[in-house]
Design an enzyme around this catalytic site. Structure first.
Site, PDB file in Angstrom:
ATOM      1  N   GLU A 390      -3.610  56.225  44.279  1.00 44.66           N
ATOM      2  CA  GLU A 390      -4.150  55.397  45.359  1.00 44.66           C
ATOM      3  C   GLU A 390      -3.054  54.890  46.298  1.00 44.66           C
ATOM      4  O   GLU A 390      -3.244  54.843  47.511  1.00 44.66           O
ATOM      5  CB  GLU A 390      -4.940  54.233  44.771  1.00 44.66           C
ATOM      6  CG  GLU A 390      -6.259  54.643  44.129  1.00 44.66           C
ATOM      7  CD  GLU A 390      -7.209  55.303  45.123  1.00 44.66           C
ATOM      8  OE1 GLU A 390      -7.311  54.841  46.270  1.00 44.66           O
ATOM      9  OE2 GLU A 390      -7.846  56.301  44.748  1.00 44.66           O
ATOM     10  N   HIS A 486     -12.599  65.986  47.027  1.00 46.08           N
ATOM     11  CA  HIS A 486     -12.011  66.120  45.699  1.00 46.08           C
ATOM     12  C   HIS A 486     -12.164  67.545  45.183  1.00 46.08           C
ATOM     13  O   HIS A 486     -11.267  68.068  44.506  1.00 46.08           O
ATOM     14  CB  HIS A 486     -12.645  65.124  44.725  1.00 46.08           C
ATOM     15  CG  HIS A 486     -12.413  63.700  45.096  1.00 46.08           C
ATOM     16  ND1 HIS A 486     -13.247  63.019  45.954  1.00 46.08           N
ATOM     17  CD2 HIS A 486     -11.432  62.832  44.751  1.00 46.08           C
ATOM     18  CE1 HIS A 486     -12.793  61.783  46.104  1.00 46.08           C
ATOM     19  NE2 HIS A 486     -11.691  61.641  45.390  1.00 46.08           N
TER      20      HIS A 486
END
Length: 593
Positions: A390, A486
């Site tokens: 992140e 993703h």
């Protein structure tokens, strides 16, 4: 998921000179010039910016810069061998241009050597007078994002192959803030993108529910970890002072934490040796204001008990993961903080009520960790590679600003630039694990291996399609252009693994890998250090908001040439690795943007 960078309309007025070439001895780059100081004078930075701006207008056919455009510098990079790169955002007739970013490349003599640009067309819209009022745009944005709209701002939307006059509106909705772009002529909502960067996408959460599967990482290892030295304080006559305590984390045992002593028996979970990086307690609030977080304090400089019964356990994981990520970027690349501006990274744990996710939030400029929803997500996602992943989105946000090409009504994002962003977050998130080399979290090329999934990982770089939950792909095909980010991330993640470790079966550490190739070729890796150096240089110098996988191939080839020469094995292996995932010059789509 990542936050879409289209939301940002601010332009930088200050120039930071970032000599983000290789630091230390981790990477064996060629000694082609004297390393420039990271604190180059403002005059030198101004000269480089002026030369790059002049070159952009002088080479308009290549750069796309034209009448009515102004360029605002975002970053100045001076390579060890002397090349200069200036990253610009653009305004047109005073309006911020979405998708108008570019990087101008100069020689050490400040001569123009090339450009990397997002918009493959002029950014001047056909119409410059809005038909909608700002108020009408705000109403449409509020309806689209189901929230309260801020002030609409006129922008030029140059992301989708043609420039259009539009309004950009920040919306504070029930599910967090988002940015909505509304066509100023037709009223059509051109995009609606959440500002938060969720680790788990809405599509994956739906898949977990349909499979009856939960994320339930094992915890409680803190008390079993090897003992550390007790808290100590540097010899300082006055407070605040640097202190050295420890945390009993949920996932990596007992860890050292550098903290701030504010009185004789009072400590704050804030690291003065890493720009003041701090973790706070959101106390169940869904706030994007770090100032509303409650400070973690202690009388013993000990944090958490290794279980969720202590609010400090998740904080210990978060603070440890963030400082390891900062150290990875600084000691590997000389990068001073997430935005390379020597400012703190921040986190809030216990964020929201039963929130089963972790976020990079650019509004807050920090990591946000929920405690889990109690159903699919049983524990806080304060795992090391989640944090590294992140925070890398924050690095991308400060550099290339890679954007998805579209976002659906559920918040799922699609398109190659967004997939490349996810891939880079996985690549460097894995790099953080290798850097930390924590025995309680052994490094590997797997992402989310501690989350408790039945398939034993969330994603993996060596053979991405072994991920059945997100449907990650091994190779490029035309369909990847609109894949969920993703799923599509496997293309460049696979190329990176092949570049680093090569194809075929091998055991590295405690993990066995078996990486296939599209064409049956054999790839011999050049090592993780060199592969990481190439991908980082490609990100910071040669990628922009619209970079797709074929652009990324070019970017990494340029980076390999910079570092190791065009005739070296490193350059050839970059080309082989991309070919092994079916990304070649020959199959480059004619229209990509």
């Amino acid at each position: 998921m990542r936050s879409a960078h289209i939301r940002s309309v601010a332009v930088a007025v200050a120039v930071t000179t970032a000599a983000t070439g290789l630091a230390g001895t981790a990477f064996a780059g060629p000694a082609t010039g004297e390393r420039q100081s990271a604190t180059a004078s403002a005059t030198t930075a101004a000269q480089v910016v002026a030369a790059a701006r002049a070159a952009a207008f002088a080479h308009a056919a290549a750069t796309g810069v034209g009448a009515g455009d102004e360029l605002q510098p975002q970053d100045v990079m001076i390579d060890p061998e002397g090349a200069r790169h200036v990253r610009f955002v653009r305004t047109h007739l005073g309006m911020p241009v979405l998708g108008g970013d570019l990087v101008v490349h100069l020689s050490h003599r400040l001569a123009y050597t090339g450009v990397t640009r997002a918009a493959d067309h002029t950014v001047g819209p056909a119409a410059t007078e809005a038909r909608l009022t700002a108020r009408q745009a705000e109403e449409k944005a509020a309806a689209a994002a189901d929230g309260d709209a801020g002030t609409a701002q006129l922008v030029v939307d140059a992301r989708d192959g043609a420039a259009a006059l539009a309004y950009q509106v920040a919306v504070d909705g029930s599910n967090g803030s988002s940015t909505v772009v509304v066509d100023a002529l037709t009223g059509e909502v051109r995009s609606n993108t959440p500002d938060s960067d969720e680790f788990l996408s809405p599509r994956l959460l739906d898949t977990l529910r349909s499979h009856g599967e939960t994320l339930d990482p094992a915890t409680g290892i803190g008390a079993q970890a090897r003992a550390l030295a007790g808290a100590s304080v540097s010899a300082a006559a006055h407070y605040p002072a640097t202190a050295h305590g420890s945390g009993r984390s949920l996932f990596v045992g007992k860890v050292p934490l550098t903290t701030t002593q504010t009185a004789r028996k009072s400590f704050l979970l804030k690291d003065p040796t890493r720009y003041g990086t701090e973790t706070r307690d959101a106390k169940g609030k869904e706030t994007e204001s770090f100032g509303q977080g409650v400070k973690f304090t202690s009388t013993t400089d000990s944090w958490g008990n290794g279980t969720t019964t202590s609010r400090g356990s998740a904080a210990a994981d978060a603070q440890y993961g963030i400082t390891e990520t900062l150290d990875f970027y600084k000691k590997t690349f000389g990068r001073k903080g997430i935005a390379n501006n020597s400012k703190p990274a921040r986190a809030m744990v216990h964020w929201g009520n039963k929130v089963g996710n972790a976020f990079w939030d650019s509004v807050c400029g920090c990591m946000l960790y929920g405690d889990g929803d109690g159903a699919e997500i049983k524990k806080p996602l304060v795992v090391l590679d989640v944090t590294g992943h992140e925070l890398t989105h924050g690095v991308v946000d400060a550099t290339a600003k890679l954007e998805p090409t579209r976002v659906d009504n559920d918040g799922n994002q699609f398109g190659e630039p967004g997939a490349l962003n996810e891939s880079l977050a996985d690549i460097f998130g894995s790099g953080v694990e290798f850097f930390a080399n924590n025995q309680k979290n052994p490094p590997n090329y797997l992402l989310g291996e501690k989350l408790g999934l039945r398939q034993k990982f969330l994603r993996r770089l060596d053979h991405p399609s072994l991920d059945r939950l997100e449907g990650t792909v091994d190779y490029w095909s035309p369909e990847v252009a609109d894949a969920e980010v993703h799923a599509g991330s496997g293309v460049s993640s696979h190329a990176f693994y092949l570049l680093a470790e090569g194809s075929g079966r091998k055991t590295i550490g405690a993990t066995t890998y078996d990486s296939p190739t599209y064409d049956g070729s054999t790839v011999t890796g050049i090592g993780r250090a060199k592969a990481t150096a190439i991908f980082y240089r490609a990100l910071t110098r040669y990628m922009v908001s619209s970079t797709d996988f074929h652009d990324a191939r070019i970017a990494t080839l340029k980076a390999a040439e910079d570092l190791y020469g065009a005739s070296g094995v490193e350059y050839r292996t970059v080309d082989q690795a991309w070919a092994a995932v079916n990304v070649t010059e020959a199959d480059t789509p004619a229209a990509r943007h």
